[in-house]
Each structure stands twice: as C-alpha cells, then as structure tokens.
Design a protein around this motif. Sequence first.
Motif, mmCIF file in Angstrom:
data_model
loop_
_atom_site.group_PDB
_atom_site.id
_atom_site.type_symbol
_atom_site.label_atom_id
_atom_site.label_comp_id
_atom_site.label_asym_id
_atom_site.label_seq_id
_atom_site.Cartn_x
_atom_site.Cartn_y
_atom_site.Cartn_z
ATOM 1 N N THR A 191 30.921 4.728 66.988
ATOM 2 C CA THR A 191 29.989 3.781 66.527
ATOM 3 C C THR A 191 29.374 4.269 65.351
ATOM 4 N N SER A 192 29.203 5.569 65.302
ATOM 5 C CA SER A 192 28.285 6.292 64.055
ATOM 6 C C SER A 192 29.333 6.214 62.815
ATOM 7 N N GLU A 193 30.636 6.155 62.982
ATOM 8 C CA GLU A 193 31.755 6.200 62.076
ATOM 9 C C GLU A 193 31.866 4.698 61.530
ATOM 10 N N LEU A 194 31.802 3.798 62.642
ATOM 11 C CA LEU A 194 31.841 2.617 62.416
ATOM 12 C C LEU A 194 30.740 1.876 61.430
ATOM 13 N N ILE A 195 29.592 2.298 61.715
ATOM 14 C CA ILE A 195 28.361 2.011 61.064
ATOM 15 C C ILE A 195 28.533 2.511 59.431
ATOM 16 N N LYS A 196 29.128 3.785 59.274
ATOM 17 C CA LYS A 196 29.284 4.177 57.928
ATOM 18 C C LYS A 196 30.422 3.274 57.436
ATOM 19 N N LEU A 197 31.275 3.047 57.815
ATOM 20 C CA LEU A 197 32.387 2.352 57.390
ATOM 21 C C LEU A 197 31.862 1.003 56.920
ATOM 22 N N CYS A 198 31.221 0.301 57.812
ATOM 23 C CA CYS A 198 30.531 -1.026 57.466
ATOM 24 C C CYS A 198 29.474 -1.040 56.363
ATOM 25 N N ALA A 199 28.731 0.109 56.282
ATOM 26 C CA ALA A 199 27.969 0.073 55.173
ATOM 27 C C ALA A 199 28.507 0.303 54.054
ATOM 28 N N ASP A 200 29.558 1.108 53.961
ATOM 29 C CA ASP A 200 30.213 1.256 52.861
ATOM 30 C C ASP A 200 31.117 0.056 52.424
ATOM 31 N N LYS A 201 31.604 -0.385 52.947
ATOM 32 C CA LYS A 201 33.013 -1.447 52.935
ATOM 33 C C LYS A 201 32.302 -2.872 52.739
ATOM 34 N N LEU A 202 31.212 -3.046 53.687
ATOM 35 C CA LEU A 202 30.564 -4.460 53.683
ATOM 36 C C LEU A 202 29.111 -4.646 53.401
ATOM 37 N N ASN A 203 28.690 -3.330 53.144
ATOM 38 C CA ASN A 203 27.162 -3.459 52.606
ATOM 39 C C ASN A 203 26.403 -3.958 53.907
ATOM 40 N N TRP A 204 26.651 -3.391 55.163
ATOM 41 C CA TRP A 204 26.001 -3.816 56.296
ATOM 42 C C TRP A 204 24.928 -2.831 56.731
ATOM 43 N N LYS A 205 23.956 -3.372 57.103
ATOM 44 C CA LYS A 205 22.998 -2.328 58.024
ATOM 45 C C LYS A 205 23.634 -2.024 59.509
ATOM 46 N N ARG A 206 22.764 -1.338 60.242
ATOM 47 C CA ARG A 206 23.353 -0.878 61.522
ATOM 48 C C ARG A 206 23.372 -1.944 62.256
ATOM 49 N N GLN B 252 32.649 1.470 74.623
ATOM 50 C CA GLN B 252 32.412 2.206 75.798
ATOM 51 C C GLN B 252 32.229 3.701 75.471
ATOM 52 N N ASP B 253 31.196 4.342 75.990
ATOM 53 C CA ASP B 253 30.638 5.561 75.695
ATOM 54 C C ASP B 253 30.627 5.913 74.154
ATOM 55 N N LYS B 254 29.978 4.717 73.344
ATOM 56 C CA LYS B 254 29.893 5.127 72.000
ATOM 57 C C LYS B 254 31.124 5.118 71.078
ATOM 58 N N ILE B 255 32.319 4.678 71.843
ATOM 59 C CA ILE B 255 33.687 4.630 71.205
ATOM 60 C C ILE B 255 34.278 3.056 71.170
#
Length: 120
Positions: free
Chosen positions: A25-40, A59-62
């Motif tokens: 999830t931490s990587e998804l948050i970074k990717l979405c911030a970079d590519k979509l300009n989204w907040k967590r 599941q389990d942060k994955i």
Amino acid sequence: MTNYKLGAVESRFADIIWANEPLATSELIKLCADKLNWKRTTTYTVLKKLSEHGIFQLQDKIVTSLISREDYYAMQSEQFVEDNFSGSLPTFIAAFTKRRTLTDDEISKIHHMIDSAKEE
C-alpha cells in the motif's frame, strides 16, 4: 466476477495496480501521488470501492487483483456486445466495419483468432 464499469480515472488507478502487483500500500500511495496527484486518503477510498466490487483486494498491506486486466476488459467487451448488439458478435463486427476499413494485418489477426477458436 463483476459487472462494475471503471470510470476513466479508476481505469488509470487499476492500470497502476495491474502493472505493479503485488503492491504494498505504501508503494501504491507513492505511485498514485506521482501519476494521479492523489493524496493517501483518495487512494484508500478508491481502493476500497474497487475492492468492494471484487476487482482488487487488500490483505496484510498488500494489494493484488482478483480479476486480471485482460479478464476485466474481456468481460466489459462481452457486456458491450450483449447490451448494444443483442449478444451478436457478427452484428457488432458488421457495425464496426461499416465506417472503418480493416487493414490486411487486422484481417489476418481476425482470421487467426477465428481459426484458434475453431480448434478449441
């Protein structure tokens, strides 16, 4: 399987997951911030929505997909033909080619698909 239709932004989000899964999830948050300009919070909100529709799971942060990109778009294509052409693939192809000429390469690929379908 789901009948849920992704919107334009949801499709971009889904493509990020499909291209990178399994994904923390931490990587998804970074990717979405970079590519979509989204907040967590936006990332989690959309992930939750698409998880409720059975497309992804957390599941389990994955984050992983429950439906592959190919399967999702195949289902959407089938539903489109069903909804708009009474489920008739020949009627869809006739409508599609009425205003658009197929290239020789496209015709060859379609012939190959038909031949492969006959073998199955």
